[in-house]
Design a protein around this motif. Sequence first.
Motif, short mmCIF file in Angstrom:
data_model
loop_
_atom_site.label_atom_id
_atom_site.label_comp_id
_atom_site.label_asym_id
_atom_site.label_seq_id
_atom_site.Cartn_x
_atom_site.Cartn_y
_atom_site.Cartn_z
N MET A 159 0.85 -1.20 0.00
CA MET A 159 0.00 0.00 0.00
C MET A 159 0.88 1.24 0.00
O MET A 159 1.98 1.25 0.54
N THR A 160 0.37 2.31 -0.61
CA THR A 160 1.13 3.55 -0.70
C THR A 160 1.01 4.37 0.58
O THR A 160 0.06 4.21 1.36
N THR A 161 1.98 5.23 0.81
CA THR A 161 1.98 6.10 1.98
C THR A 161 2.25 7.53 1.55
O THR A 161 2.74 7.78 0.44
N GLN A 162 1.95 8.47 2.44
CA GLN A 162 2.30 9.87 2.22
C GLN A 162 2.39 10.59 3.55
O GLN A 162 1.83 10.15 4.56
N LEU A 163 3.13 11.69 3.55
CA LEU A 163 3.28 12.49 4.75
C LEU A 163 2.01 13.29 5.00
O LEU A 163 1.50 13.96 4.10
N THR A 164 1.48 13.20 6.22
CA THR A 164 0.34 14.02 6.61
C THR A 164 0.75 14.86 7.82
O THR A 164 1.61 14.46 8.62
N SER A 165 0.13 16.02 7.95
CA SER A 165 0.49 16.95 9.02
C SER A 165 -0.75 17.70 9.48
O SER A 165 -1.57 18.09 8.65
N ILE A 166 -0.87 17.88 10.79
CA ILE A 166 -1.96 18.69 11.35
C ILE A 166 -1.38 19.59 12.44
O ILE A 166 -0.81 19.10 13.42
N THR A 167 -1.51 20.89 12.25
CA THR A 167 -1.17 21.85 13.30
C THR A 167 -2.45 22.20 14.04
O THR A 167 -3.47 22.49 13.40
N VAL A 168 -2.43 22.13 15.36
CA VAL A 168 -3.60 22.48 16.17
C VAL A 168 -3.20 23.63 17.10
O VAL A 168 -2.03 23.77 17.46
N GLY A 169 -4.19 24.44 17.48
CA GLY A 169 -3.84 25.54 18.36
C GLY A 169 -5.02 26.36 18.83
O GLY A 169 -6.18 26.05 18.55
N ASN A 170 -4.69 27.41 19.54
CA ASN A 170 -5.65 28.43 19.99
C ASN A 170 -4.91 29.76 19.92
O ASN A 170 -3.77 29.82 19.44
N PRO A 171 -5.49 30.87 20.36
CA PRO A 171 -4.79 32.15 20.25
C PRO A 171 -3.48 32.24 21.03
O PRO A 171 -2.68 33.16 20.80
N ALA A 172 -3.20 31.29 21.92
CA ALA A 172 -2.01 31.38 22.77
C ALA A 172 -0.89 30.42 22.39
O ALA A 172 0.26 30.63 22.77
N PHE A 173 -1.19 29.32 21.67
CA PHE A 173 -0.15 28.34 21.34
C PHE A 173 -0.58 27.51 20.14
O PHE A 173 -1.74 27.52 19.73
N SER A 174 0.40 26.77 19.59
CA SER A 174 0.10 25.76 18.57
C SER A 174 1.12 24.64 18.65
O SER A 174 2.23 24.82 19.16
N LYS A 175 0.73 23.46 18.16
CA LYS A 175 1.60 22.29 18.10
C LYS A 175 1.44 21.63 16.74
O LYS A 175 0.34 21.60 16.17
N VAL A 176 2.53 21.07 16.23
CA VAL A 176 2.52 20.42 14.92
C VAL A 176 2.65 18.91 15.12
O VAL A 176 3.56 18.44 15.80
N PHE A 177 1.75 18.17 14.48
CA PHE A 177 1.75 16.71 14.55
C PHE A 177 1.87 16.15 13.13
O PHE A 177 1.23 16.65 12.20
N THR A 178 2.69 15.11 12.95
CA THR A 178 2.91 14.53 11.63
C THR A 178 2.91 13.01 11.68
O THR A 178 3.02 12.40 12.75
N ASP A 179 2.80 12.41 10.49
CA ASP A 179 2.87 10.96 10.38
C ASP A 179 3.13 10.60 8.92
O ASP A 179 2.72 11.33 8.00
N THR A 180 3.82 9.50 8.70
CA THR A 180 3.86 8.90 7.36
C THR A 180 2.70 7.92 7.31
O THR A 180 2.77 6.81 7.88
N SER A 181 1.61 8.33 6.69
CA SER A 181 0.33 7.63 6.79
C SER A 181 0.08 6.74 5.59
O SER A 181 0.42 7.08 4.45
N THR A 182 -0.54 5.61 5.86
CA THR A 182 -0.93 4.67 4.80
C THR A 182 -2.23 5.13 4.16
O THR A 182 -3.19 5.47 4.84
N ASP A 183 -2.26 5.13 2.82
CA ASP A 183 -3.45 5.58 2.10
C ASP A 183 -4.61 4.60 2.27
O ASP A 183 -4.43 3.39 2.35
#
Length: 231
Positions: free
Chosen positions: A1-25
Amino acid sequence: MTTQLTSITVGNPAFSKVFTDTSTDSVWSGNVLTDTISQQSMGILIPNSTISWVQPEYNAGGMAWRIQNAQSLSVSRWGFGCFGGMNEKRYIAPYTVNPNDILTTYPVASAAGGGNIAGLAWVTTTKGTELFTVTAADETETVMLTAVNAQSLGDAFFNSTIMSISVQVEDAARLNKVEVIDNLGGVQMTIHGGYRGGQGSSRSNYVNLDCTGLNIPVGKGFNLKLKGTLV
């Protein structure tokens, strides 16, 4: 199965965090995003913090995402990603992160090379919300099934009422329409879509269609169909 890099940044007005994964399609399983610094999941890294926006992205094709409790499996927030570099903030109803929460993705690879279109749809009813998927031939109405258990609309949501439908087709395509079809083959509802991202008259980088305020009763044998056009 193929994979690709996925990323989600989450936050509020005071902070943010970046989350990533090499995810299977084309699967949810195993696609758990972790923090780019500590490699921890969201619930462990920022428990009891409130987030109010997300910036989800993928490399090519399309992507759905969700916040899920790893213990109860309940899903509290969900949506679509966009092609990398086009991910403006998507504001969500403020959410307090549970220590058991994980961010997961369901990316899809482009099917355009084979003359097909990959499509995703979040359907919300009085019974809950499910992700539906399809690989449809160009210009062909095709039944969508749930990403989990491959159920039709009628099997997944019999005796409920559809309240909203949100659809994303892959980068290389335009959404013509989605239709709710009853058990006799009649058209209960037609909703037209369009472009997204850098194409044509796009109004969103994330969705080709986003329809709320619906009141469509779902019976046994009902189906959700998608028709798209390669561009």
